[in-house]
Write a protein that holds these residues in place. Structure first.
Motif, PDB file in Angstrom:
ATOM      1  N   SER A  38       0.837  -1.198   0.000  1.00 59.83           N
ATOM      2  CA  SER A  38       0.000   0.000   0.000  1.00 59.83           C
ATOM      3  C   SER A  38       0.874   1.252   0.000  1.00 59.83           C
ATOM      4  N   GLN A  39       0.438   2.251  -0.707  1.00 59.11           N
ATOM      5  CA  GLN A  39       1.189   3.514  -0.760  1.00 59.11           C
ATOM      6  C   GLN A  39       0.816   4.469   0.381  1.00 59.11           C
ATOM      7  N   THR A  40      -0.118   4.074   1.224  1.00 63.09           N
ATOM      8  CA  THR A  40      -0.572   4.954   2.292  1.00 63.09           C
ATOM      9  C   THR A  40       0.524   5.213   3.325  1.00 63.09           C
ATOM     10  N   ARG A  41       0.443   6.398   3.940  1.00 68.03           N
ATOM     11  CA  ARG A  41       1.327   6.736   5.057  1.00 68.03           C
ATOM     12  C   ARG A  41       0.541   6.772   6.367  1.00 68.03           C
ATOM     13  N   HIS A 157       7.641  -3.230   6.056  1.00 66.51           N
ATOM     14  CA  HIS A 157       8.066  -2.570   4.817  1.00 66.51           C
ATOM     15  C   HIS A 157       7.351  -3.157   3.608  1.00 66.51           C
ATOM     16  N   LEU A 158       7.138  -4.467   3.611  1.00 69.95           N
ATOM     17  CA  LEU A 158       6.478  -5.121   2.486  1.00 69.95           C
ATOM     18  C   LEU A 158       5.057  -4.593   2.309  1.00 69.95           C
ATOM     19  N   LEU A 159       4.324  -4.457   3.417  1.00 67.50           N
ATOM     20  CA  LEU A 159       2.941  -3.995   3.338  1.00 67.50           C
ATOM     21  C   LEU A 159       2.840  -2.482   3.193  1.00 67.50           C
ATOM     22  N   PHE A 160       3.743  -1.760   3.863  1.00 66.60           N
ATOM     23  CA  PHE A 160       3.646  -0.298   3.916  1.00 66.60           C
ATOM     24  C   PHE A 160       5.001   0.339   3.583  1.00 66.60           C
ATOM     25  N   PRO A 161       5.401   0.313   2.324  1.00 64.95           N
ATOM     26  CA  PRO A 161       6.737   0.839   1.971  1.00 64.95           C
ATOM     27  C   PRO A 161       6.914   2.321   2.240  1.00 64.95           C
ATOM     28  N   ASN A 162       5.818   3.066   2.392  1.00 64.50           N
ATOM     29  CA  ASN A 162       5.913   4.506   2.640  1.00 64.50           C
ATOM     30  C   ASN A 162       5.624   4.896   4.084  1.00 64.50           C
ATOM     31  N   ALA A 163       5.251   3.937   4.914  1.00 65.82           N
ATOM     32  CA  ALA A 163       4.879   4.257   6.293  1.00 65.82           C
ATOM     33  C   ALA A 163       6.117   4.563   7.123  1.00 65.82           C
TER      34      ALA A 163
END
Length: 338
Positions: A38-41, A157-163
């Motif tokens: 997901s691209q979400t932060r 990181h896999l699920l949320f690369p931008n978090a």
């Protein structure tokens, strides 16, 4: 401590070492596919060793009108078995599109659960007698604090690369001794009651963090507890900036905000930042010599705060009377990735 240890099996160091070894073998530099997750932060993850200052970090975040904590029971960690199993199943199909869809779906489920968790907490904290004349904004960020998720940075990181992943670190022996002297509820921290188990847990933690800095350089943002305490008015704005929301000076009065703190740090955090406990373990150094020997060279941790733009000296503190940046007012659920 002796009674607690008499009621549980001996610490299995080999199992813990094997867990770290397996993690390293799976999450190698070549493991992470591009354009996945997901691209979400929306989520913010807080990790670290026990008694490292994570409650203070969470309270700084939660003091911002657009950021909320979701409690001690990590939403992500609660779904980890499902995440792990379904990623393995999707990988076995052999079609990258299937894996991409599954990872995105799992990430969306985590965010949905975070929002649901917060809505329950918010409803319990604000009953109908509260003054709701000014509607509170719906949060843009949800802080998920589970210190032991340091072992799961690969999945984060896999699920949320931008978090944002915030690793809070403290002077090693201050953290280790604080863990040793506190009586935690029964569970995963039982072995902090003995020198050998505690030292091995700390070594595995350091091994793990060194691994992530090697295979995902710069992915984890390090925050030194000592910097939060001694340079609070410079560190706090950089933490909020890293979260991707506008600065609000009320964060500087975080300790005045109503909050359902439920850790051993509750009383200390409500007093604000304090530094009289630095190097507190030194008063018991003779007693702690066997533990110092087990920790070895890792009694030092040459790790610096890596918040973007943060300088420990030479930066003017943010003034408390600065005008707050505009924040969203309608309490509506945001849509899309933010």
């Amino acid at each position: 401590n002796e009674y607690k240890l008499s009621t549980i099996p001996p610490f299995n160091a080999a199992n813990k070492i094997e867990q770290v070894a397996r993690m390293k073998s799976v999450f190698s530099p070549s493991f992470f596919p591009g354009n996945i997750g997901s691209q979400t932060r929306t989520p913010i993850f807080i990790i670290g060793f026990v008694r490292s200052g994570s409650t203070l970090l969470e309270r700084i975040l939660d003091a911002h009108p657009s950021i909320v904590g979701t409690g001690e029971d990590s939403v992500f960690n609660g779904r980890l078995d499902t995440i792990r199993n379904e990623i393995v199943e999707a990988s076995m199909v052999g079609d990258p599109r299937v894996l991409n869809r599954k990872v995105k779906e799992l990430a969306d489920d985590v965010v949905s659960d975070m929002k649901s968790r917060w809505e329950v907490i918010d409803a319990n904290m604000h009953n109908e007698d509260d003054d709701e004349s000014e509607e509170r904004p719906y949060p843009l960020r949800f802080a998920d604090k589970m210190l032991t998720n340091y072992i799961n940075v690969g999945f984060l990181h896999l699920l949320f690369p931008n978090a944002l992943i915030l690793h809070v670190a403290r002077e090693p022996m201050d953290s280790i001794f604080s863990a040793f002297k506190h009586d935690f509820p029964p569970g995963g921290l039982d072995y902090t009651s003995e020198f050998a188990g505690l030292a091995q847990l700390y070594h595995c933690y350091r091994d793990t963090m060194e691994h992530w800095d090697k295979v995902l350089p710069g992915r984890v943002t390090h925050v030194r507890y000592e910097d939060m305490v001694t340079d609070f008015e410079n560190v706090a704005p950089k933490i909020i900036e890293a979260a991707g929301v506008p600065w609000d000076p009320t964060v500087l009065d975080f300790h005045k905000k109503k909050h359902a703190v439920n850790t051993l740090s509750t009383t200390q955090v409500r007093k604000g930042v304090y530094s009289h406990h630095f190097k507190g373990w030194k008063r018991y150094e003779k007693f702690l010599e066997p533990l110092l020997d087990l920790v070895g060279s890792r009694v030092e941790y040459d790790l610096k705060t890596t918040l973007s733009g943060y300088l420990k000296t030479g930066v003017e503190p943010v003034k408390r009377d600065a005008a707050p940046s505009p924040l969203p007012k309608p309490r509506l659920k945001p849509t899309g990735n933010v």
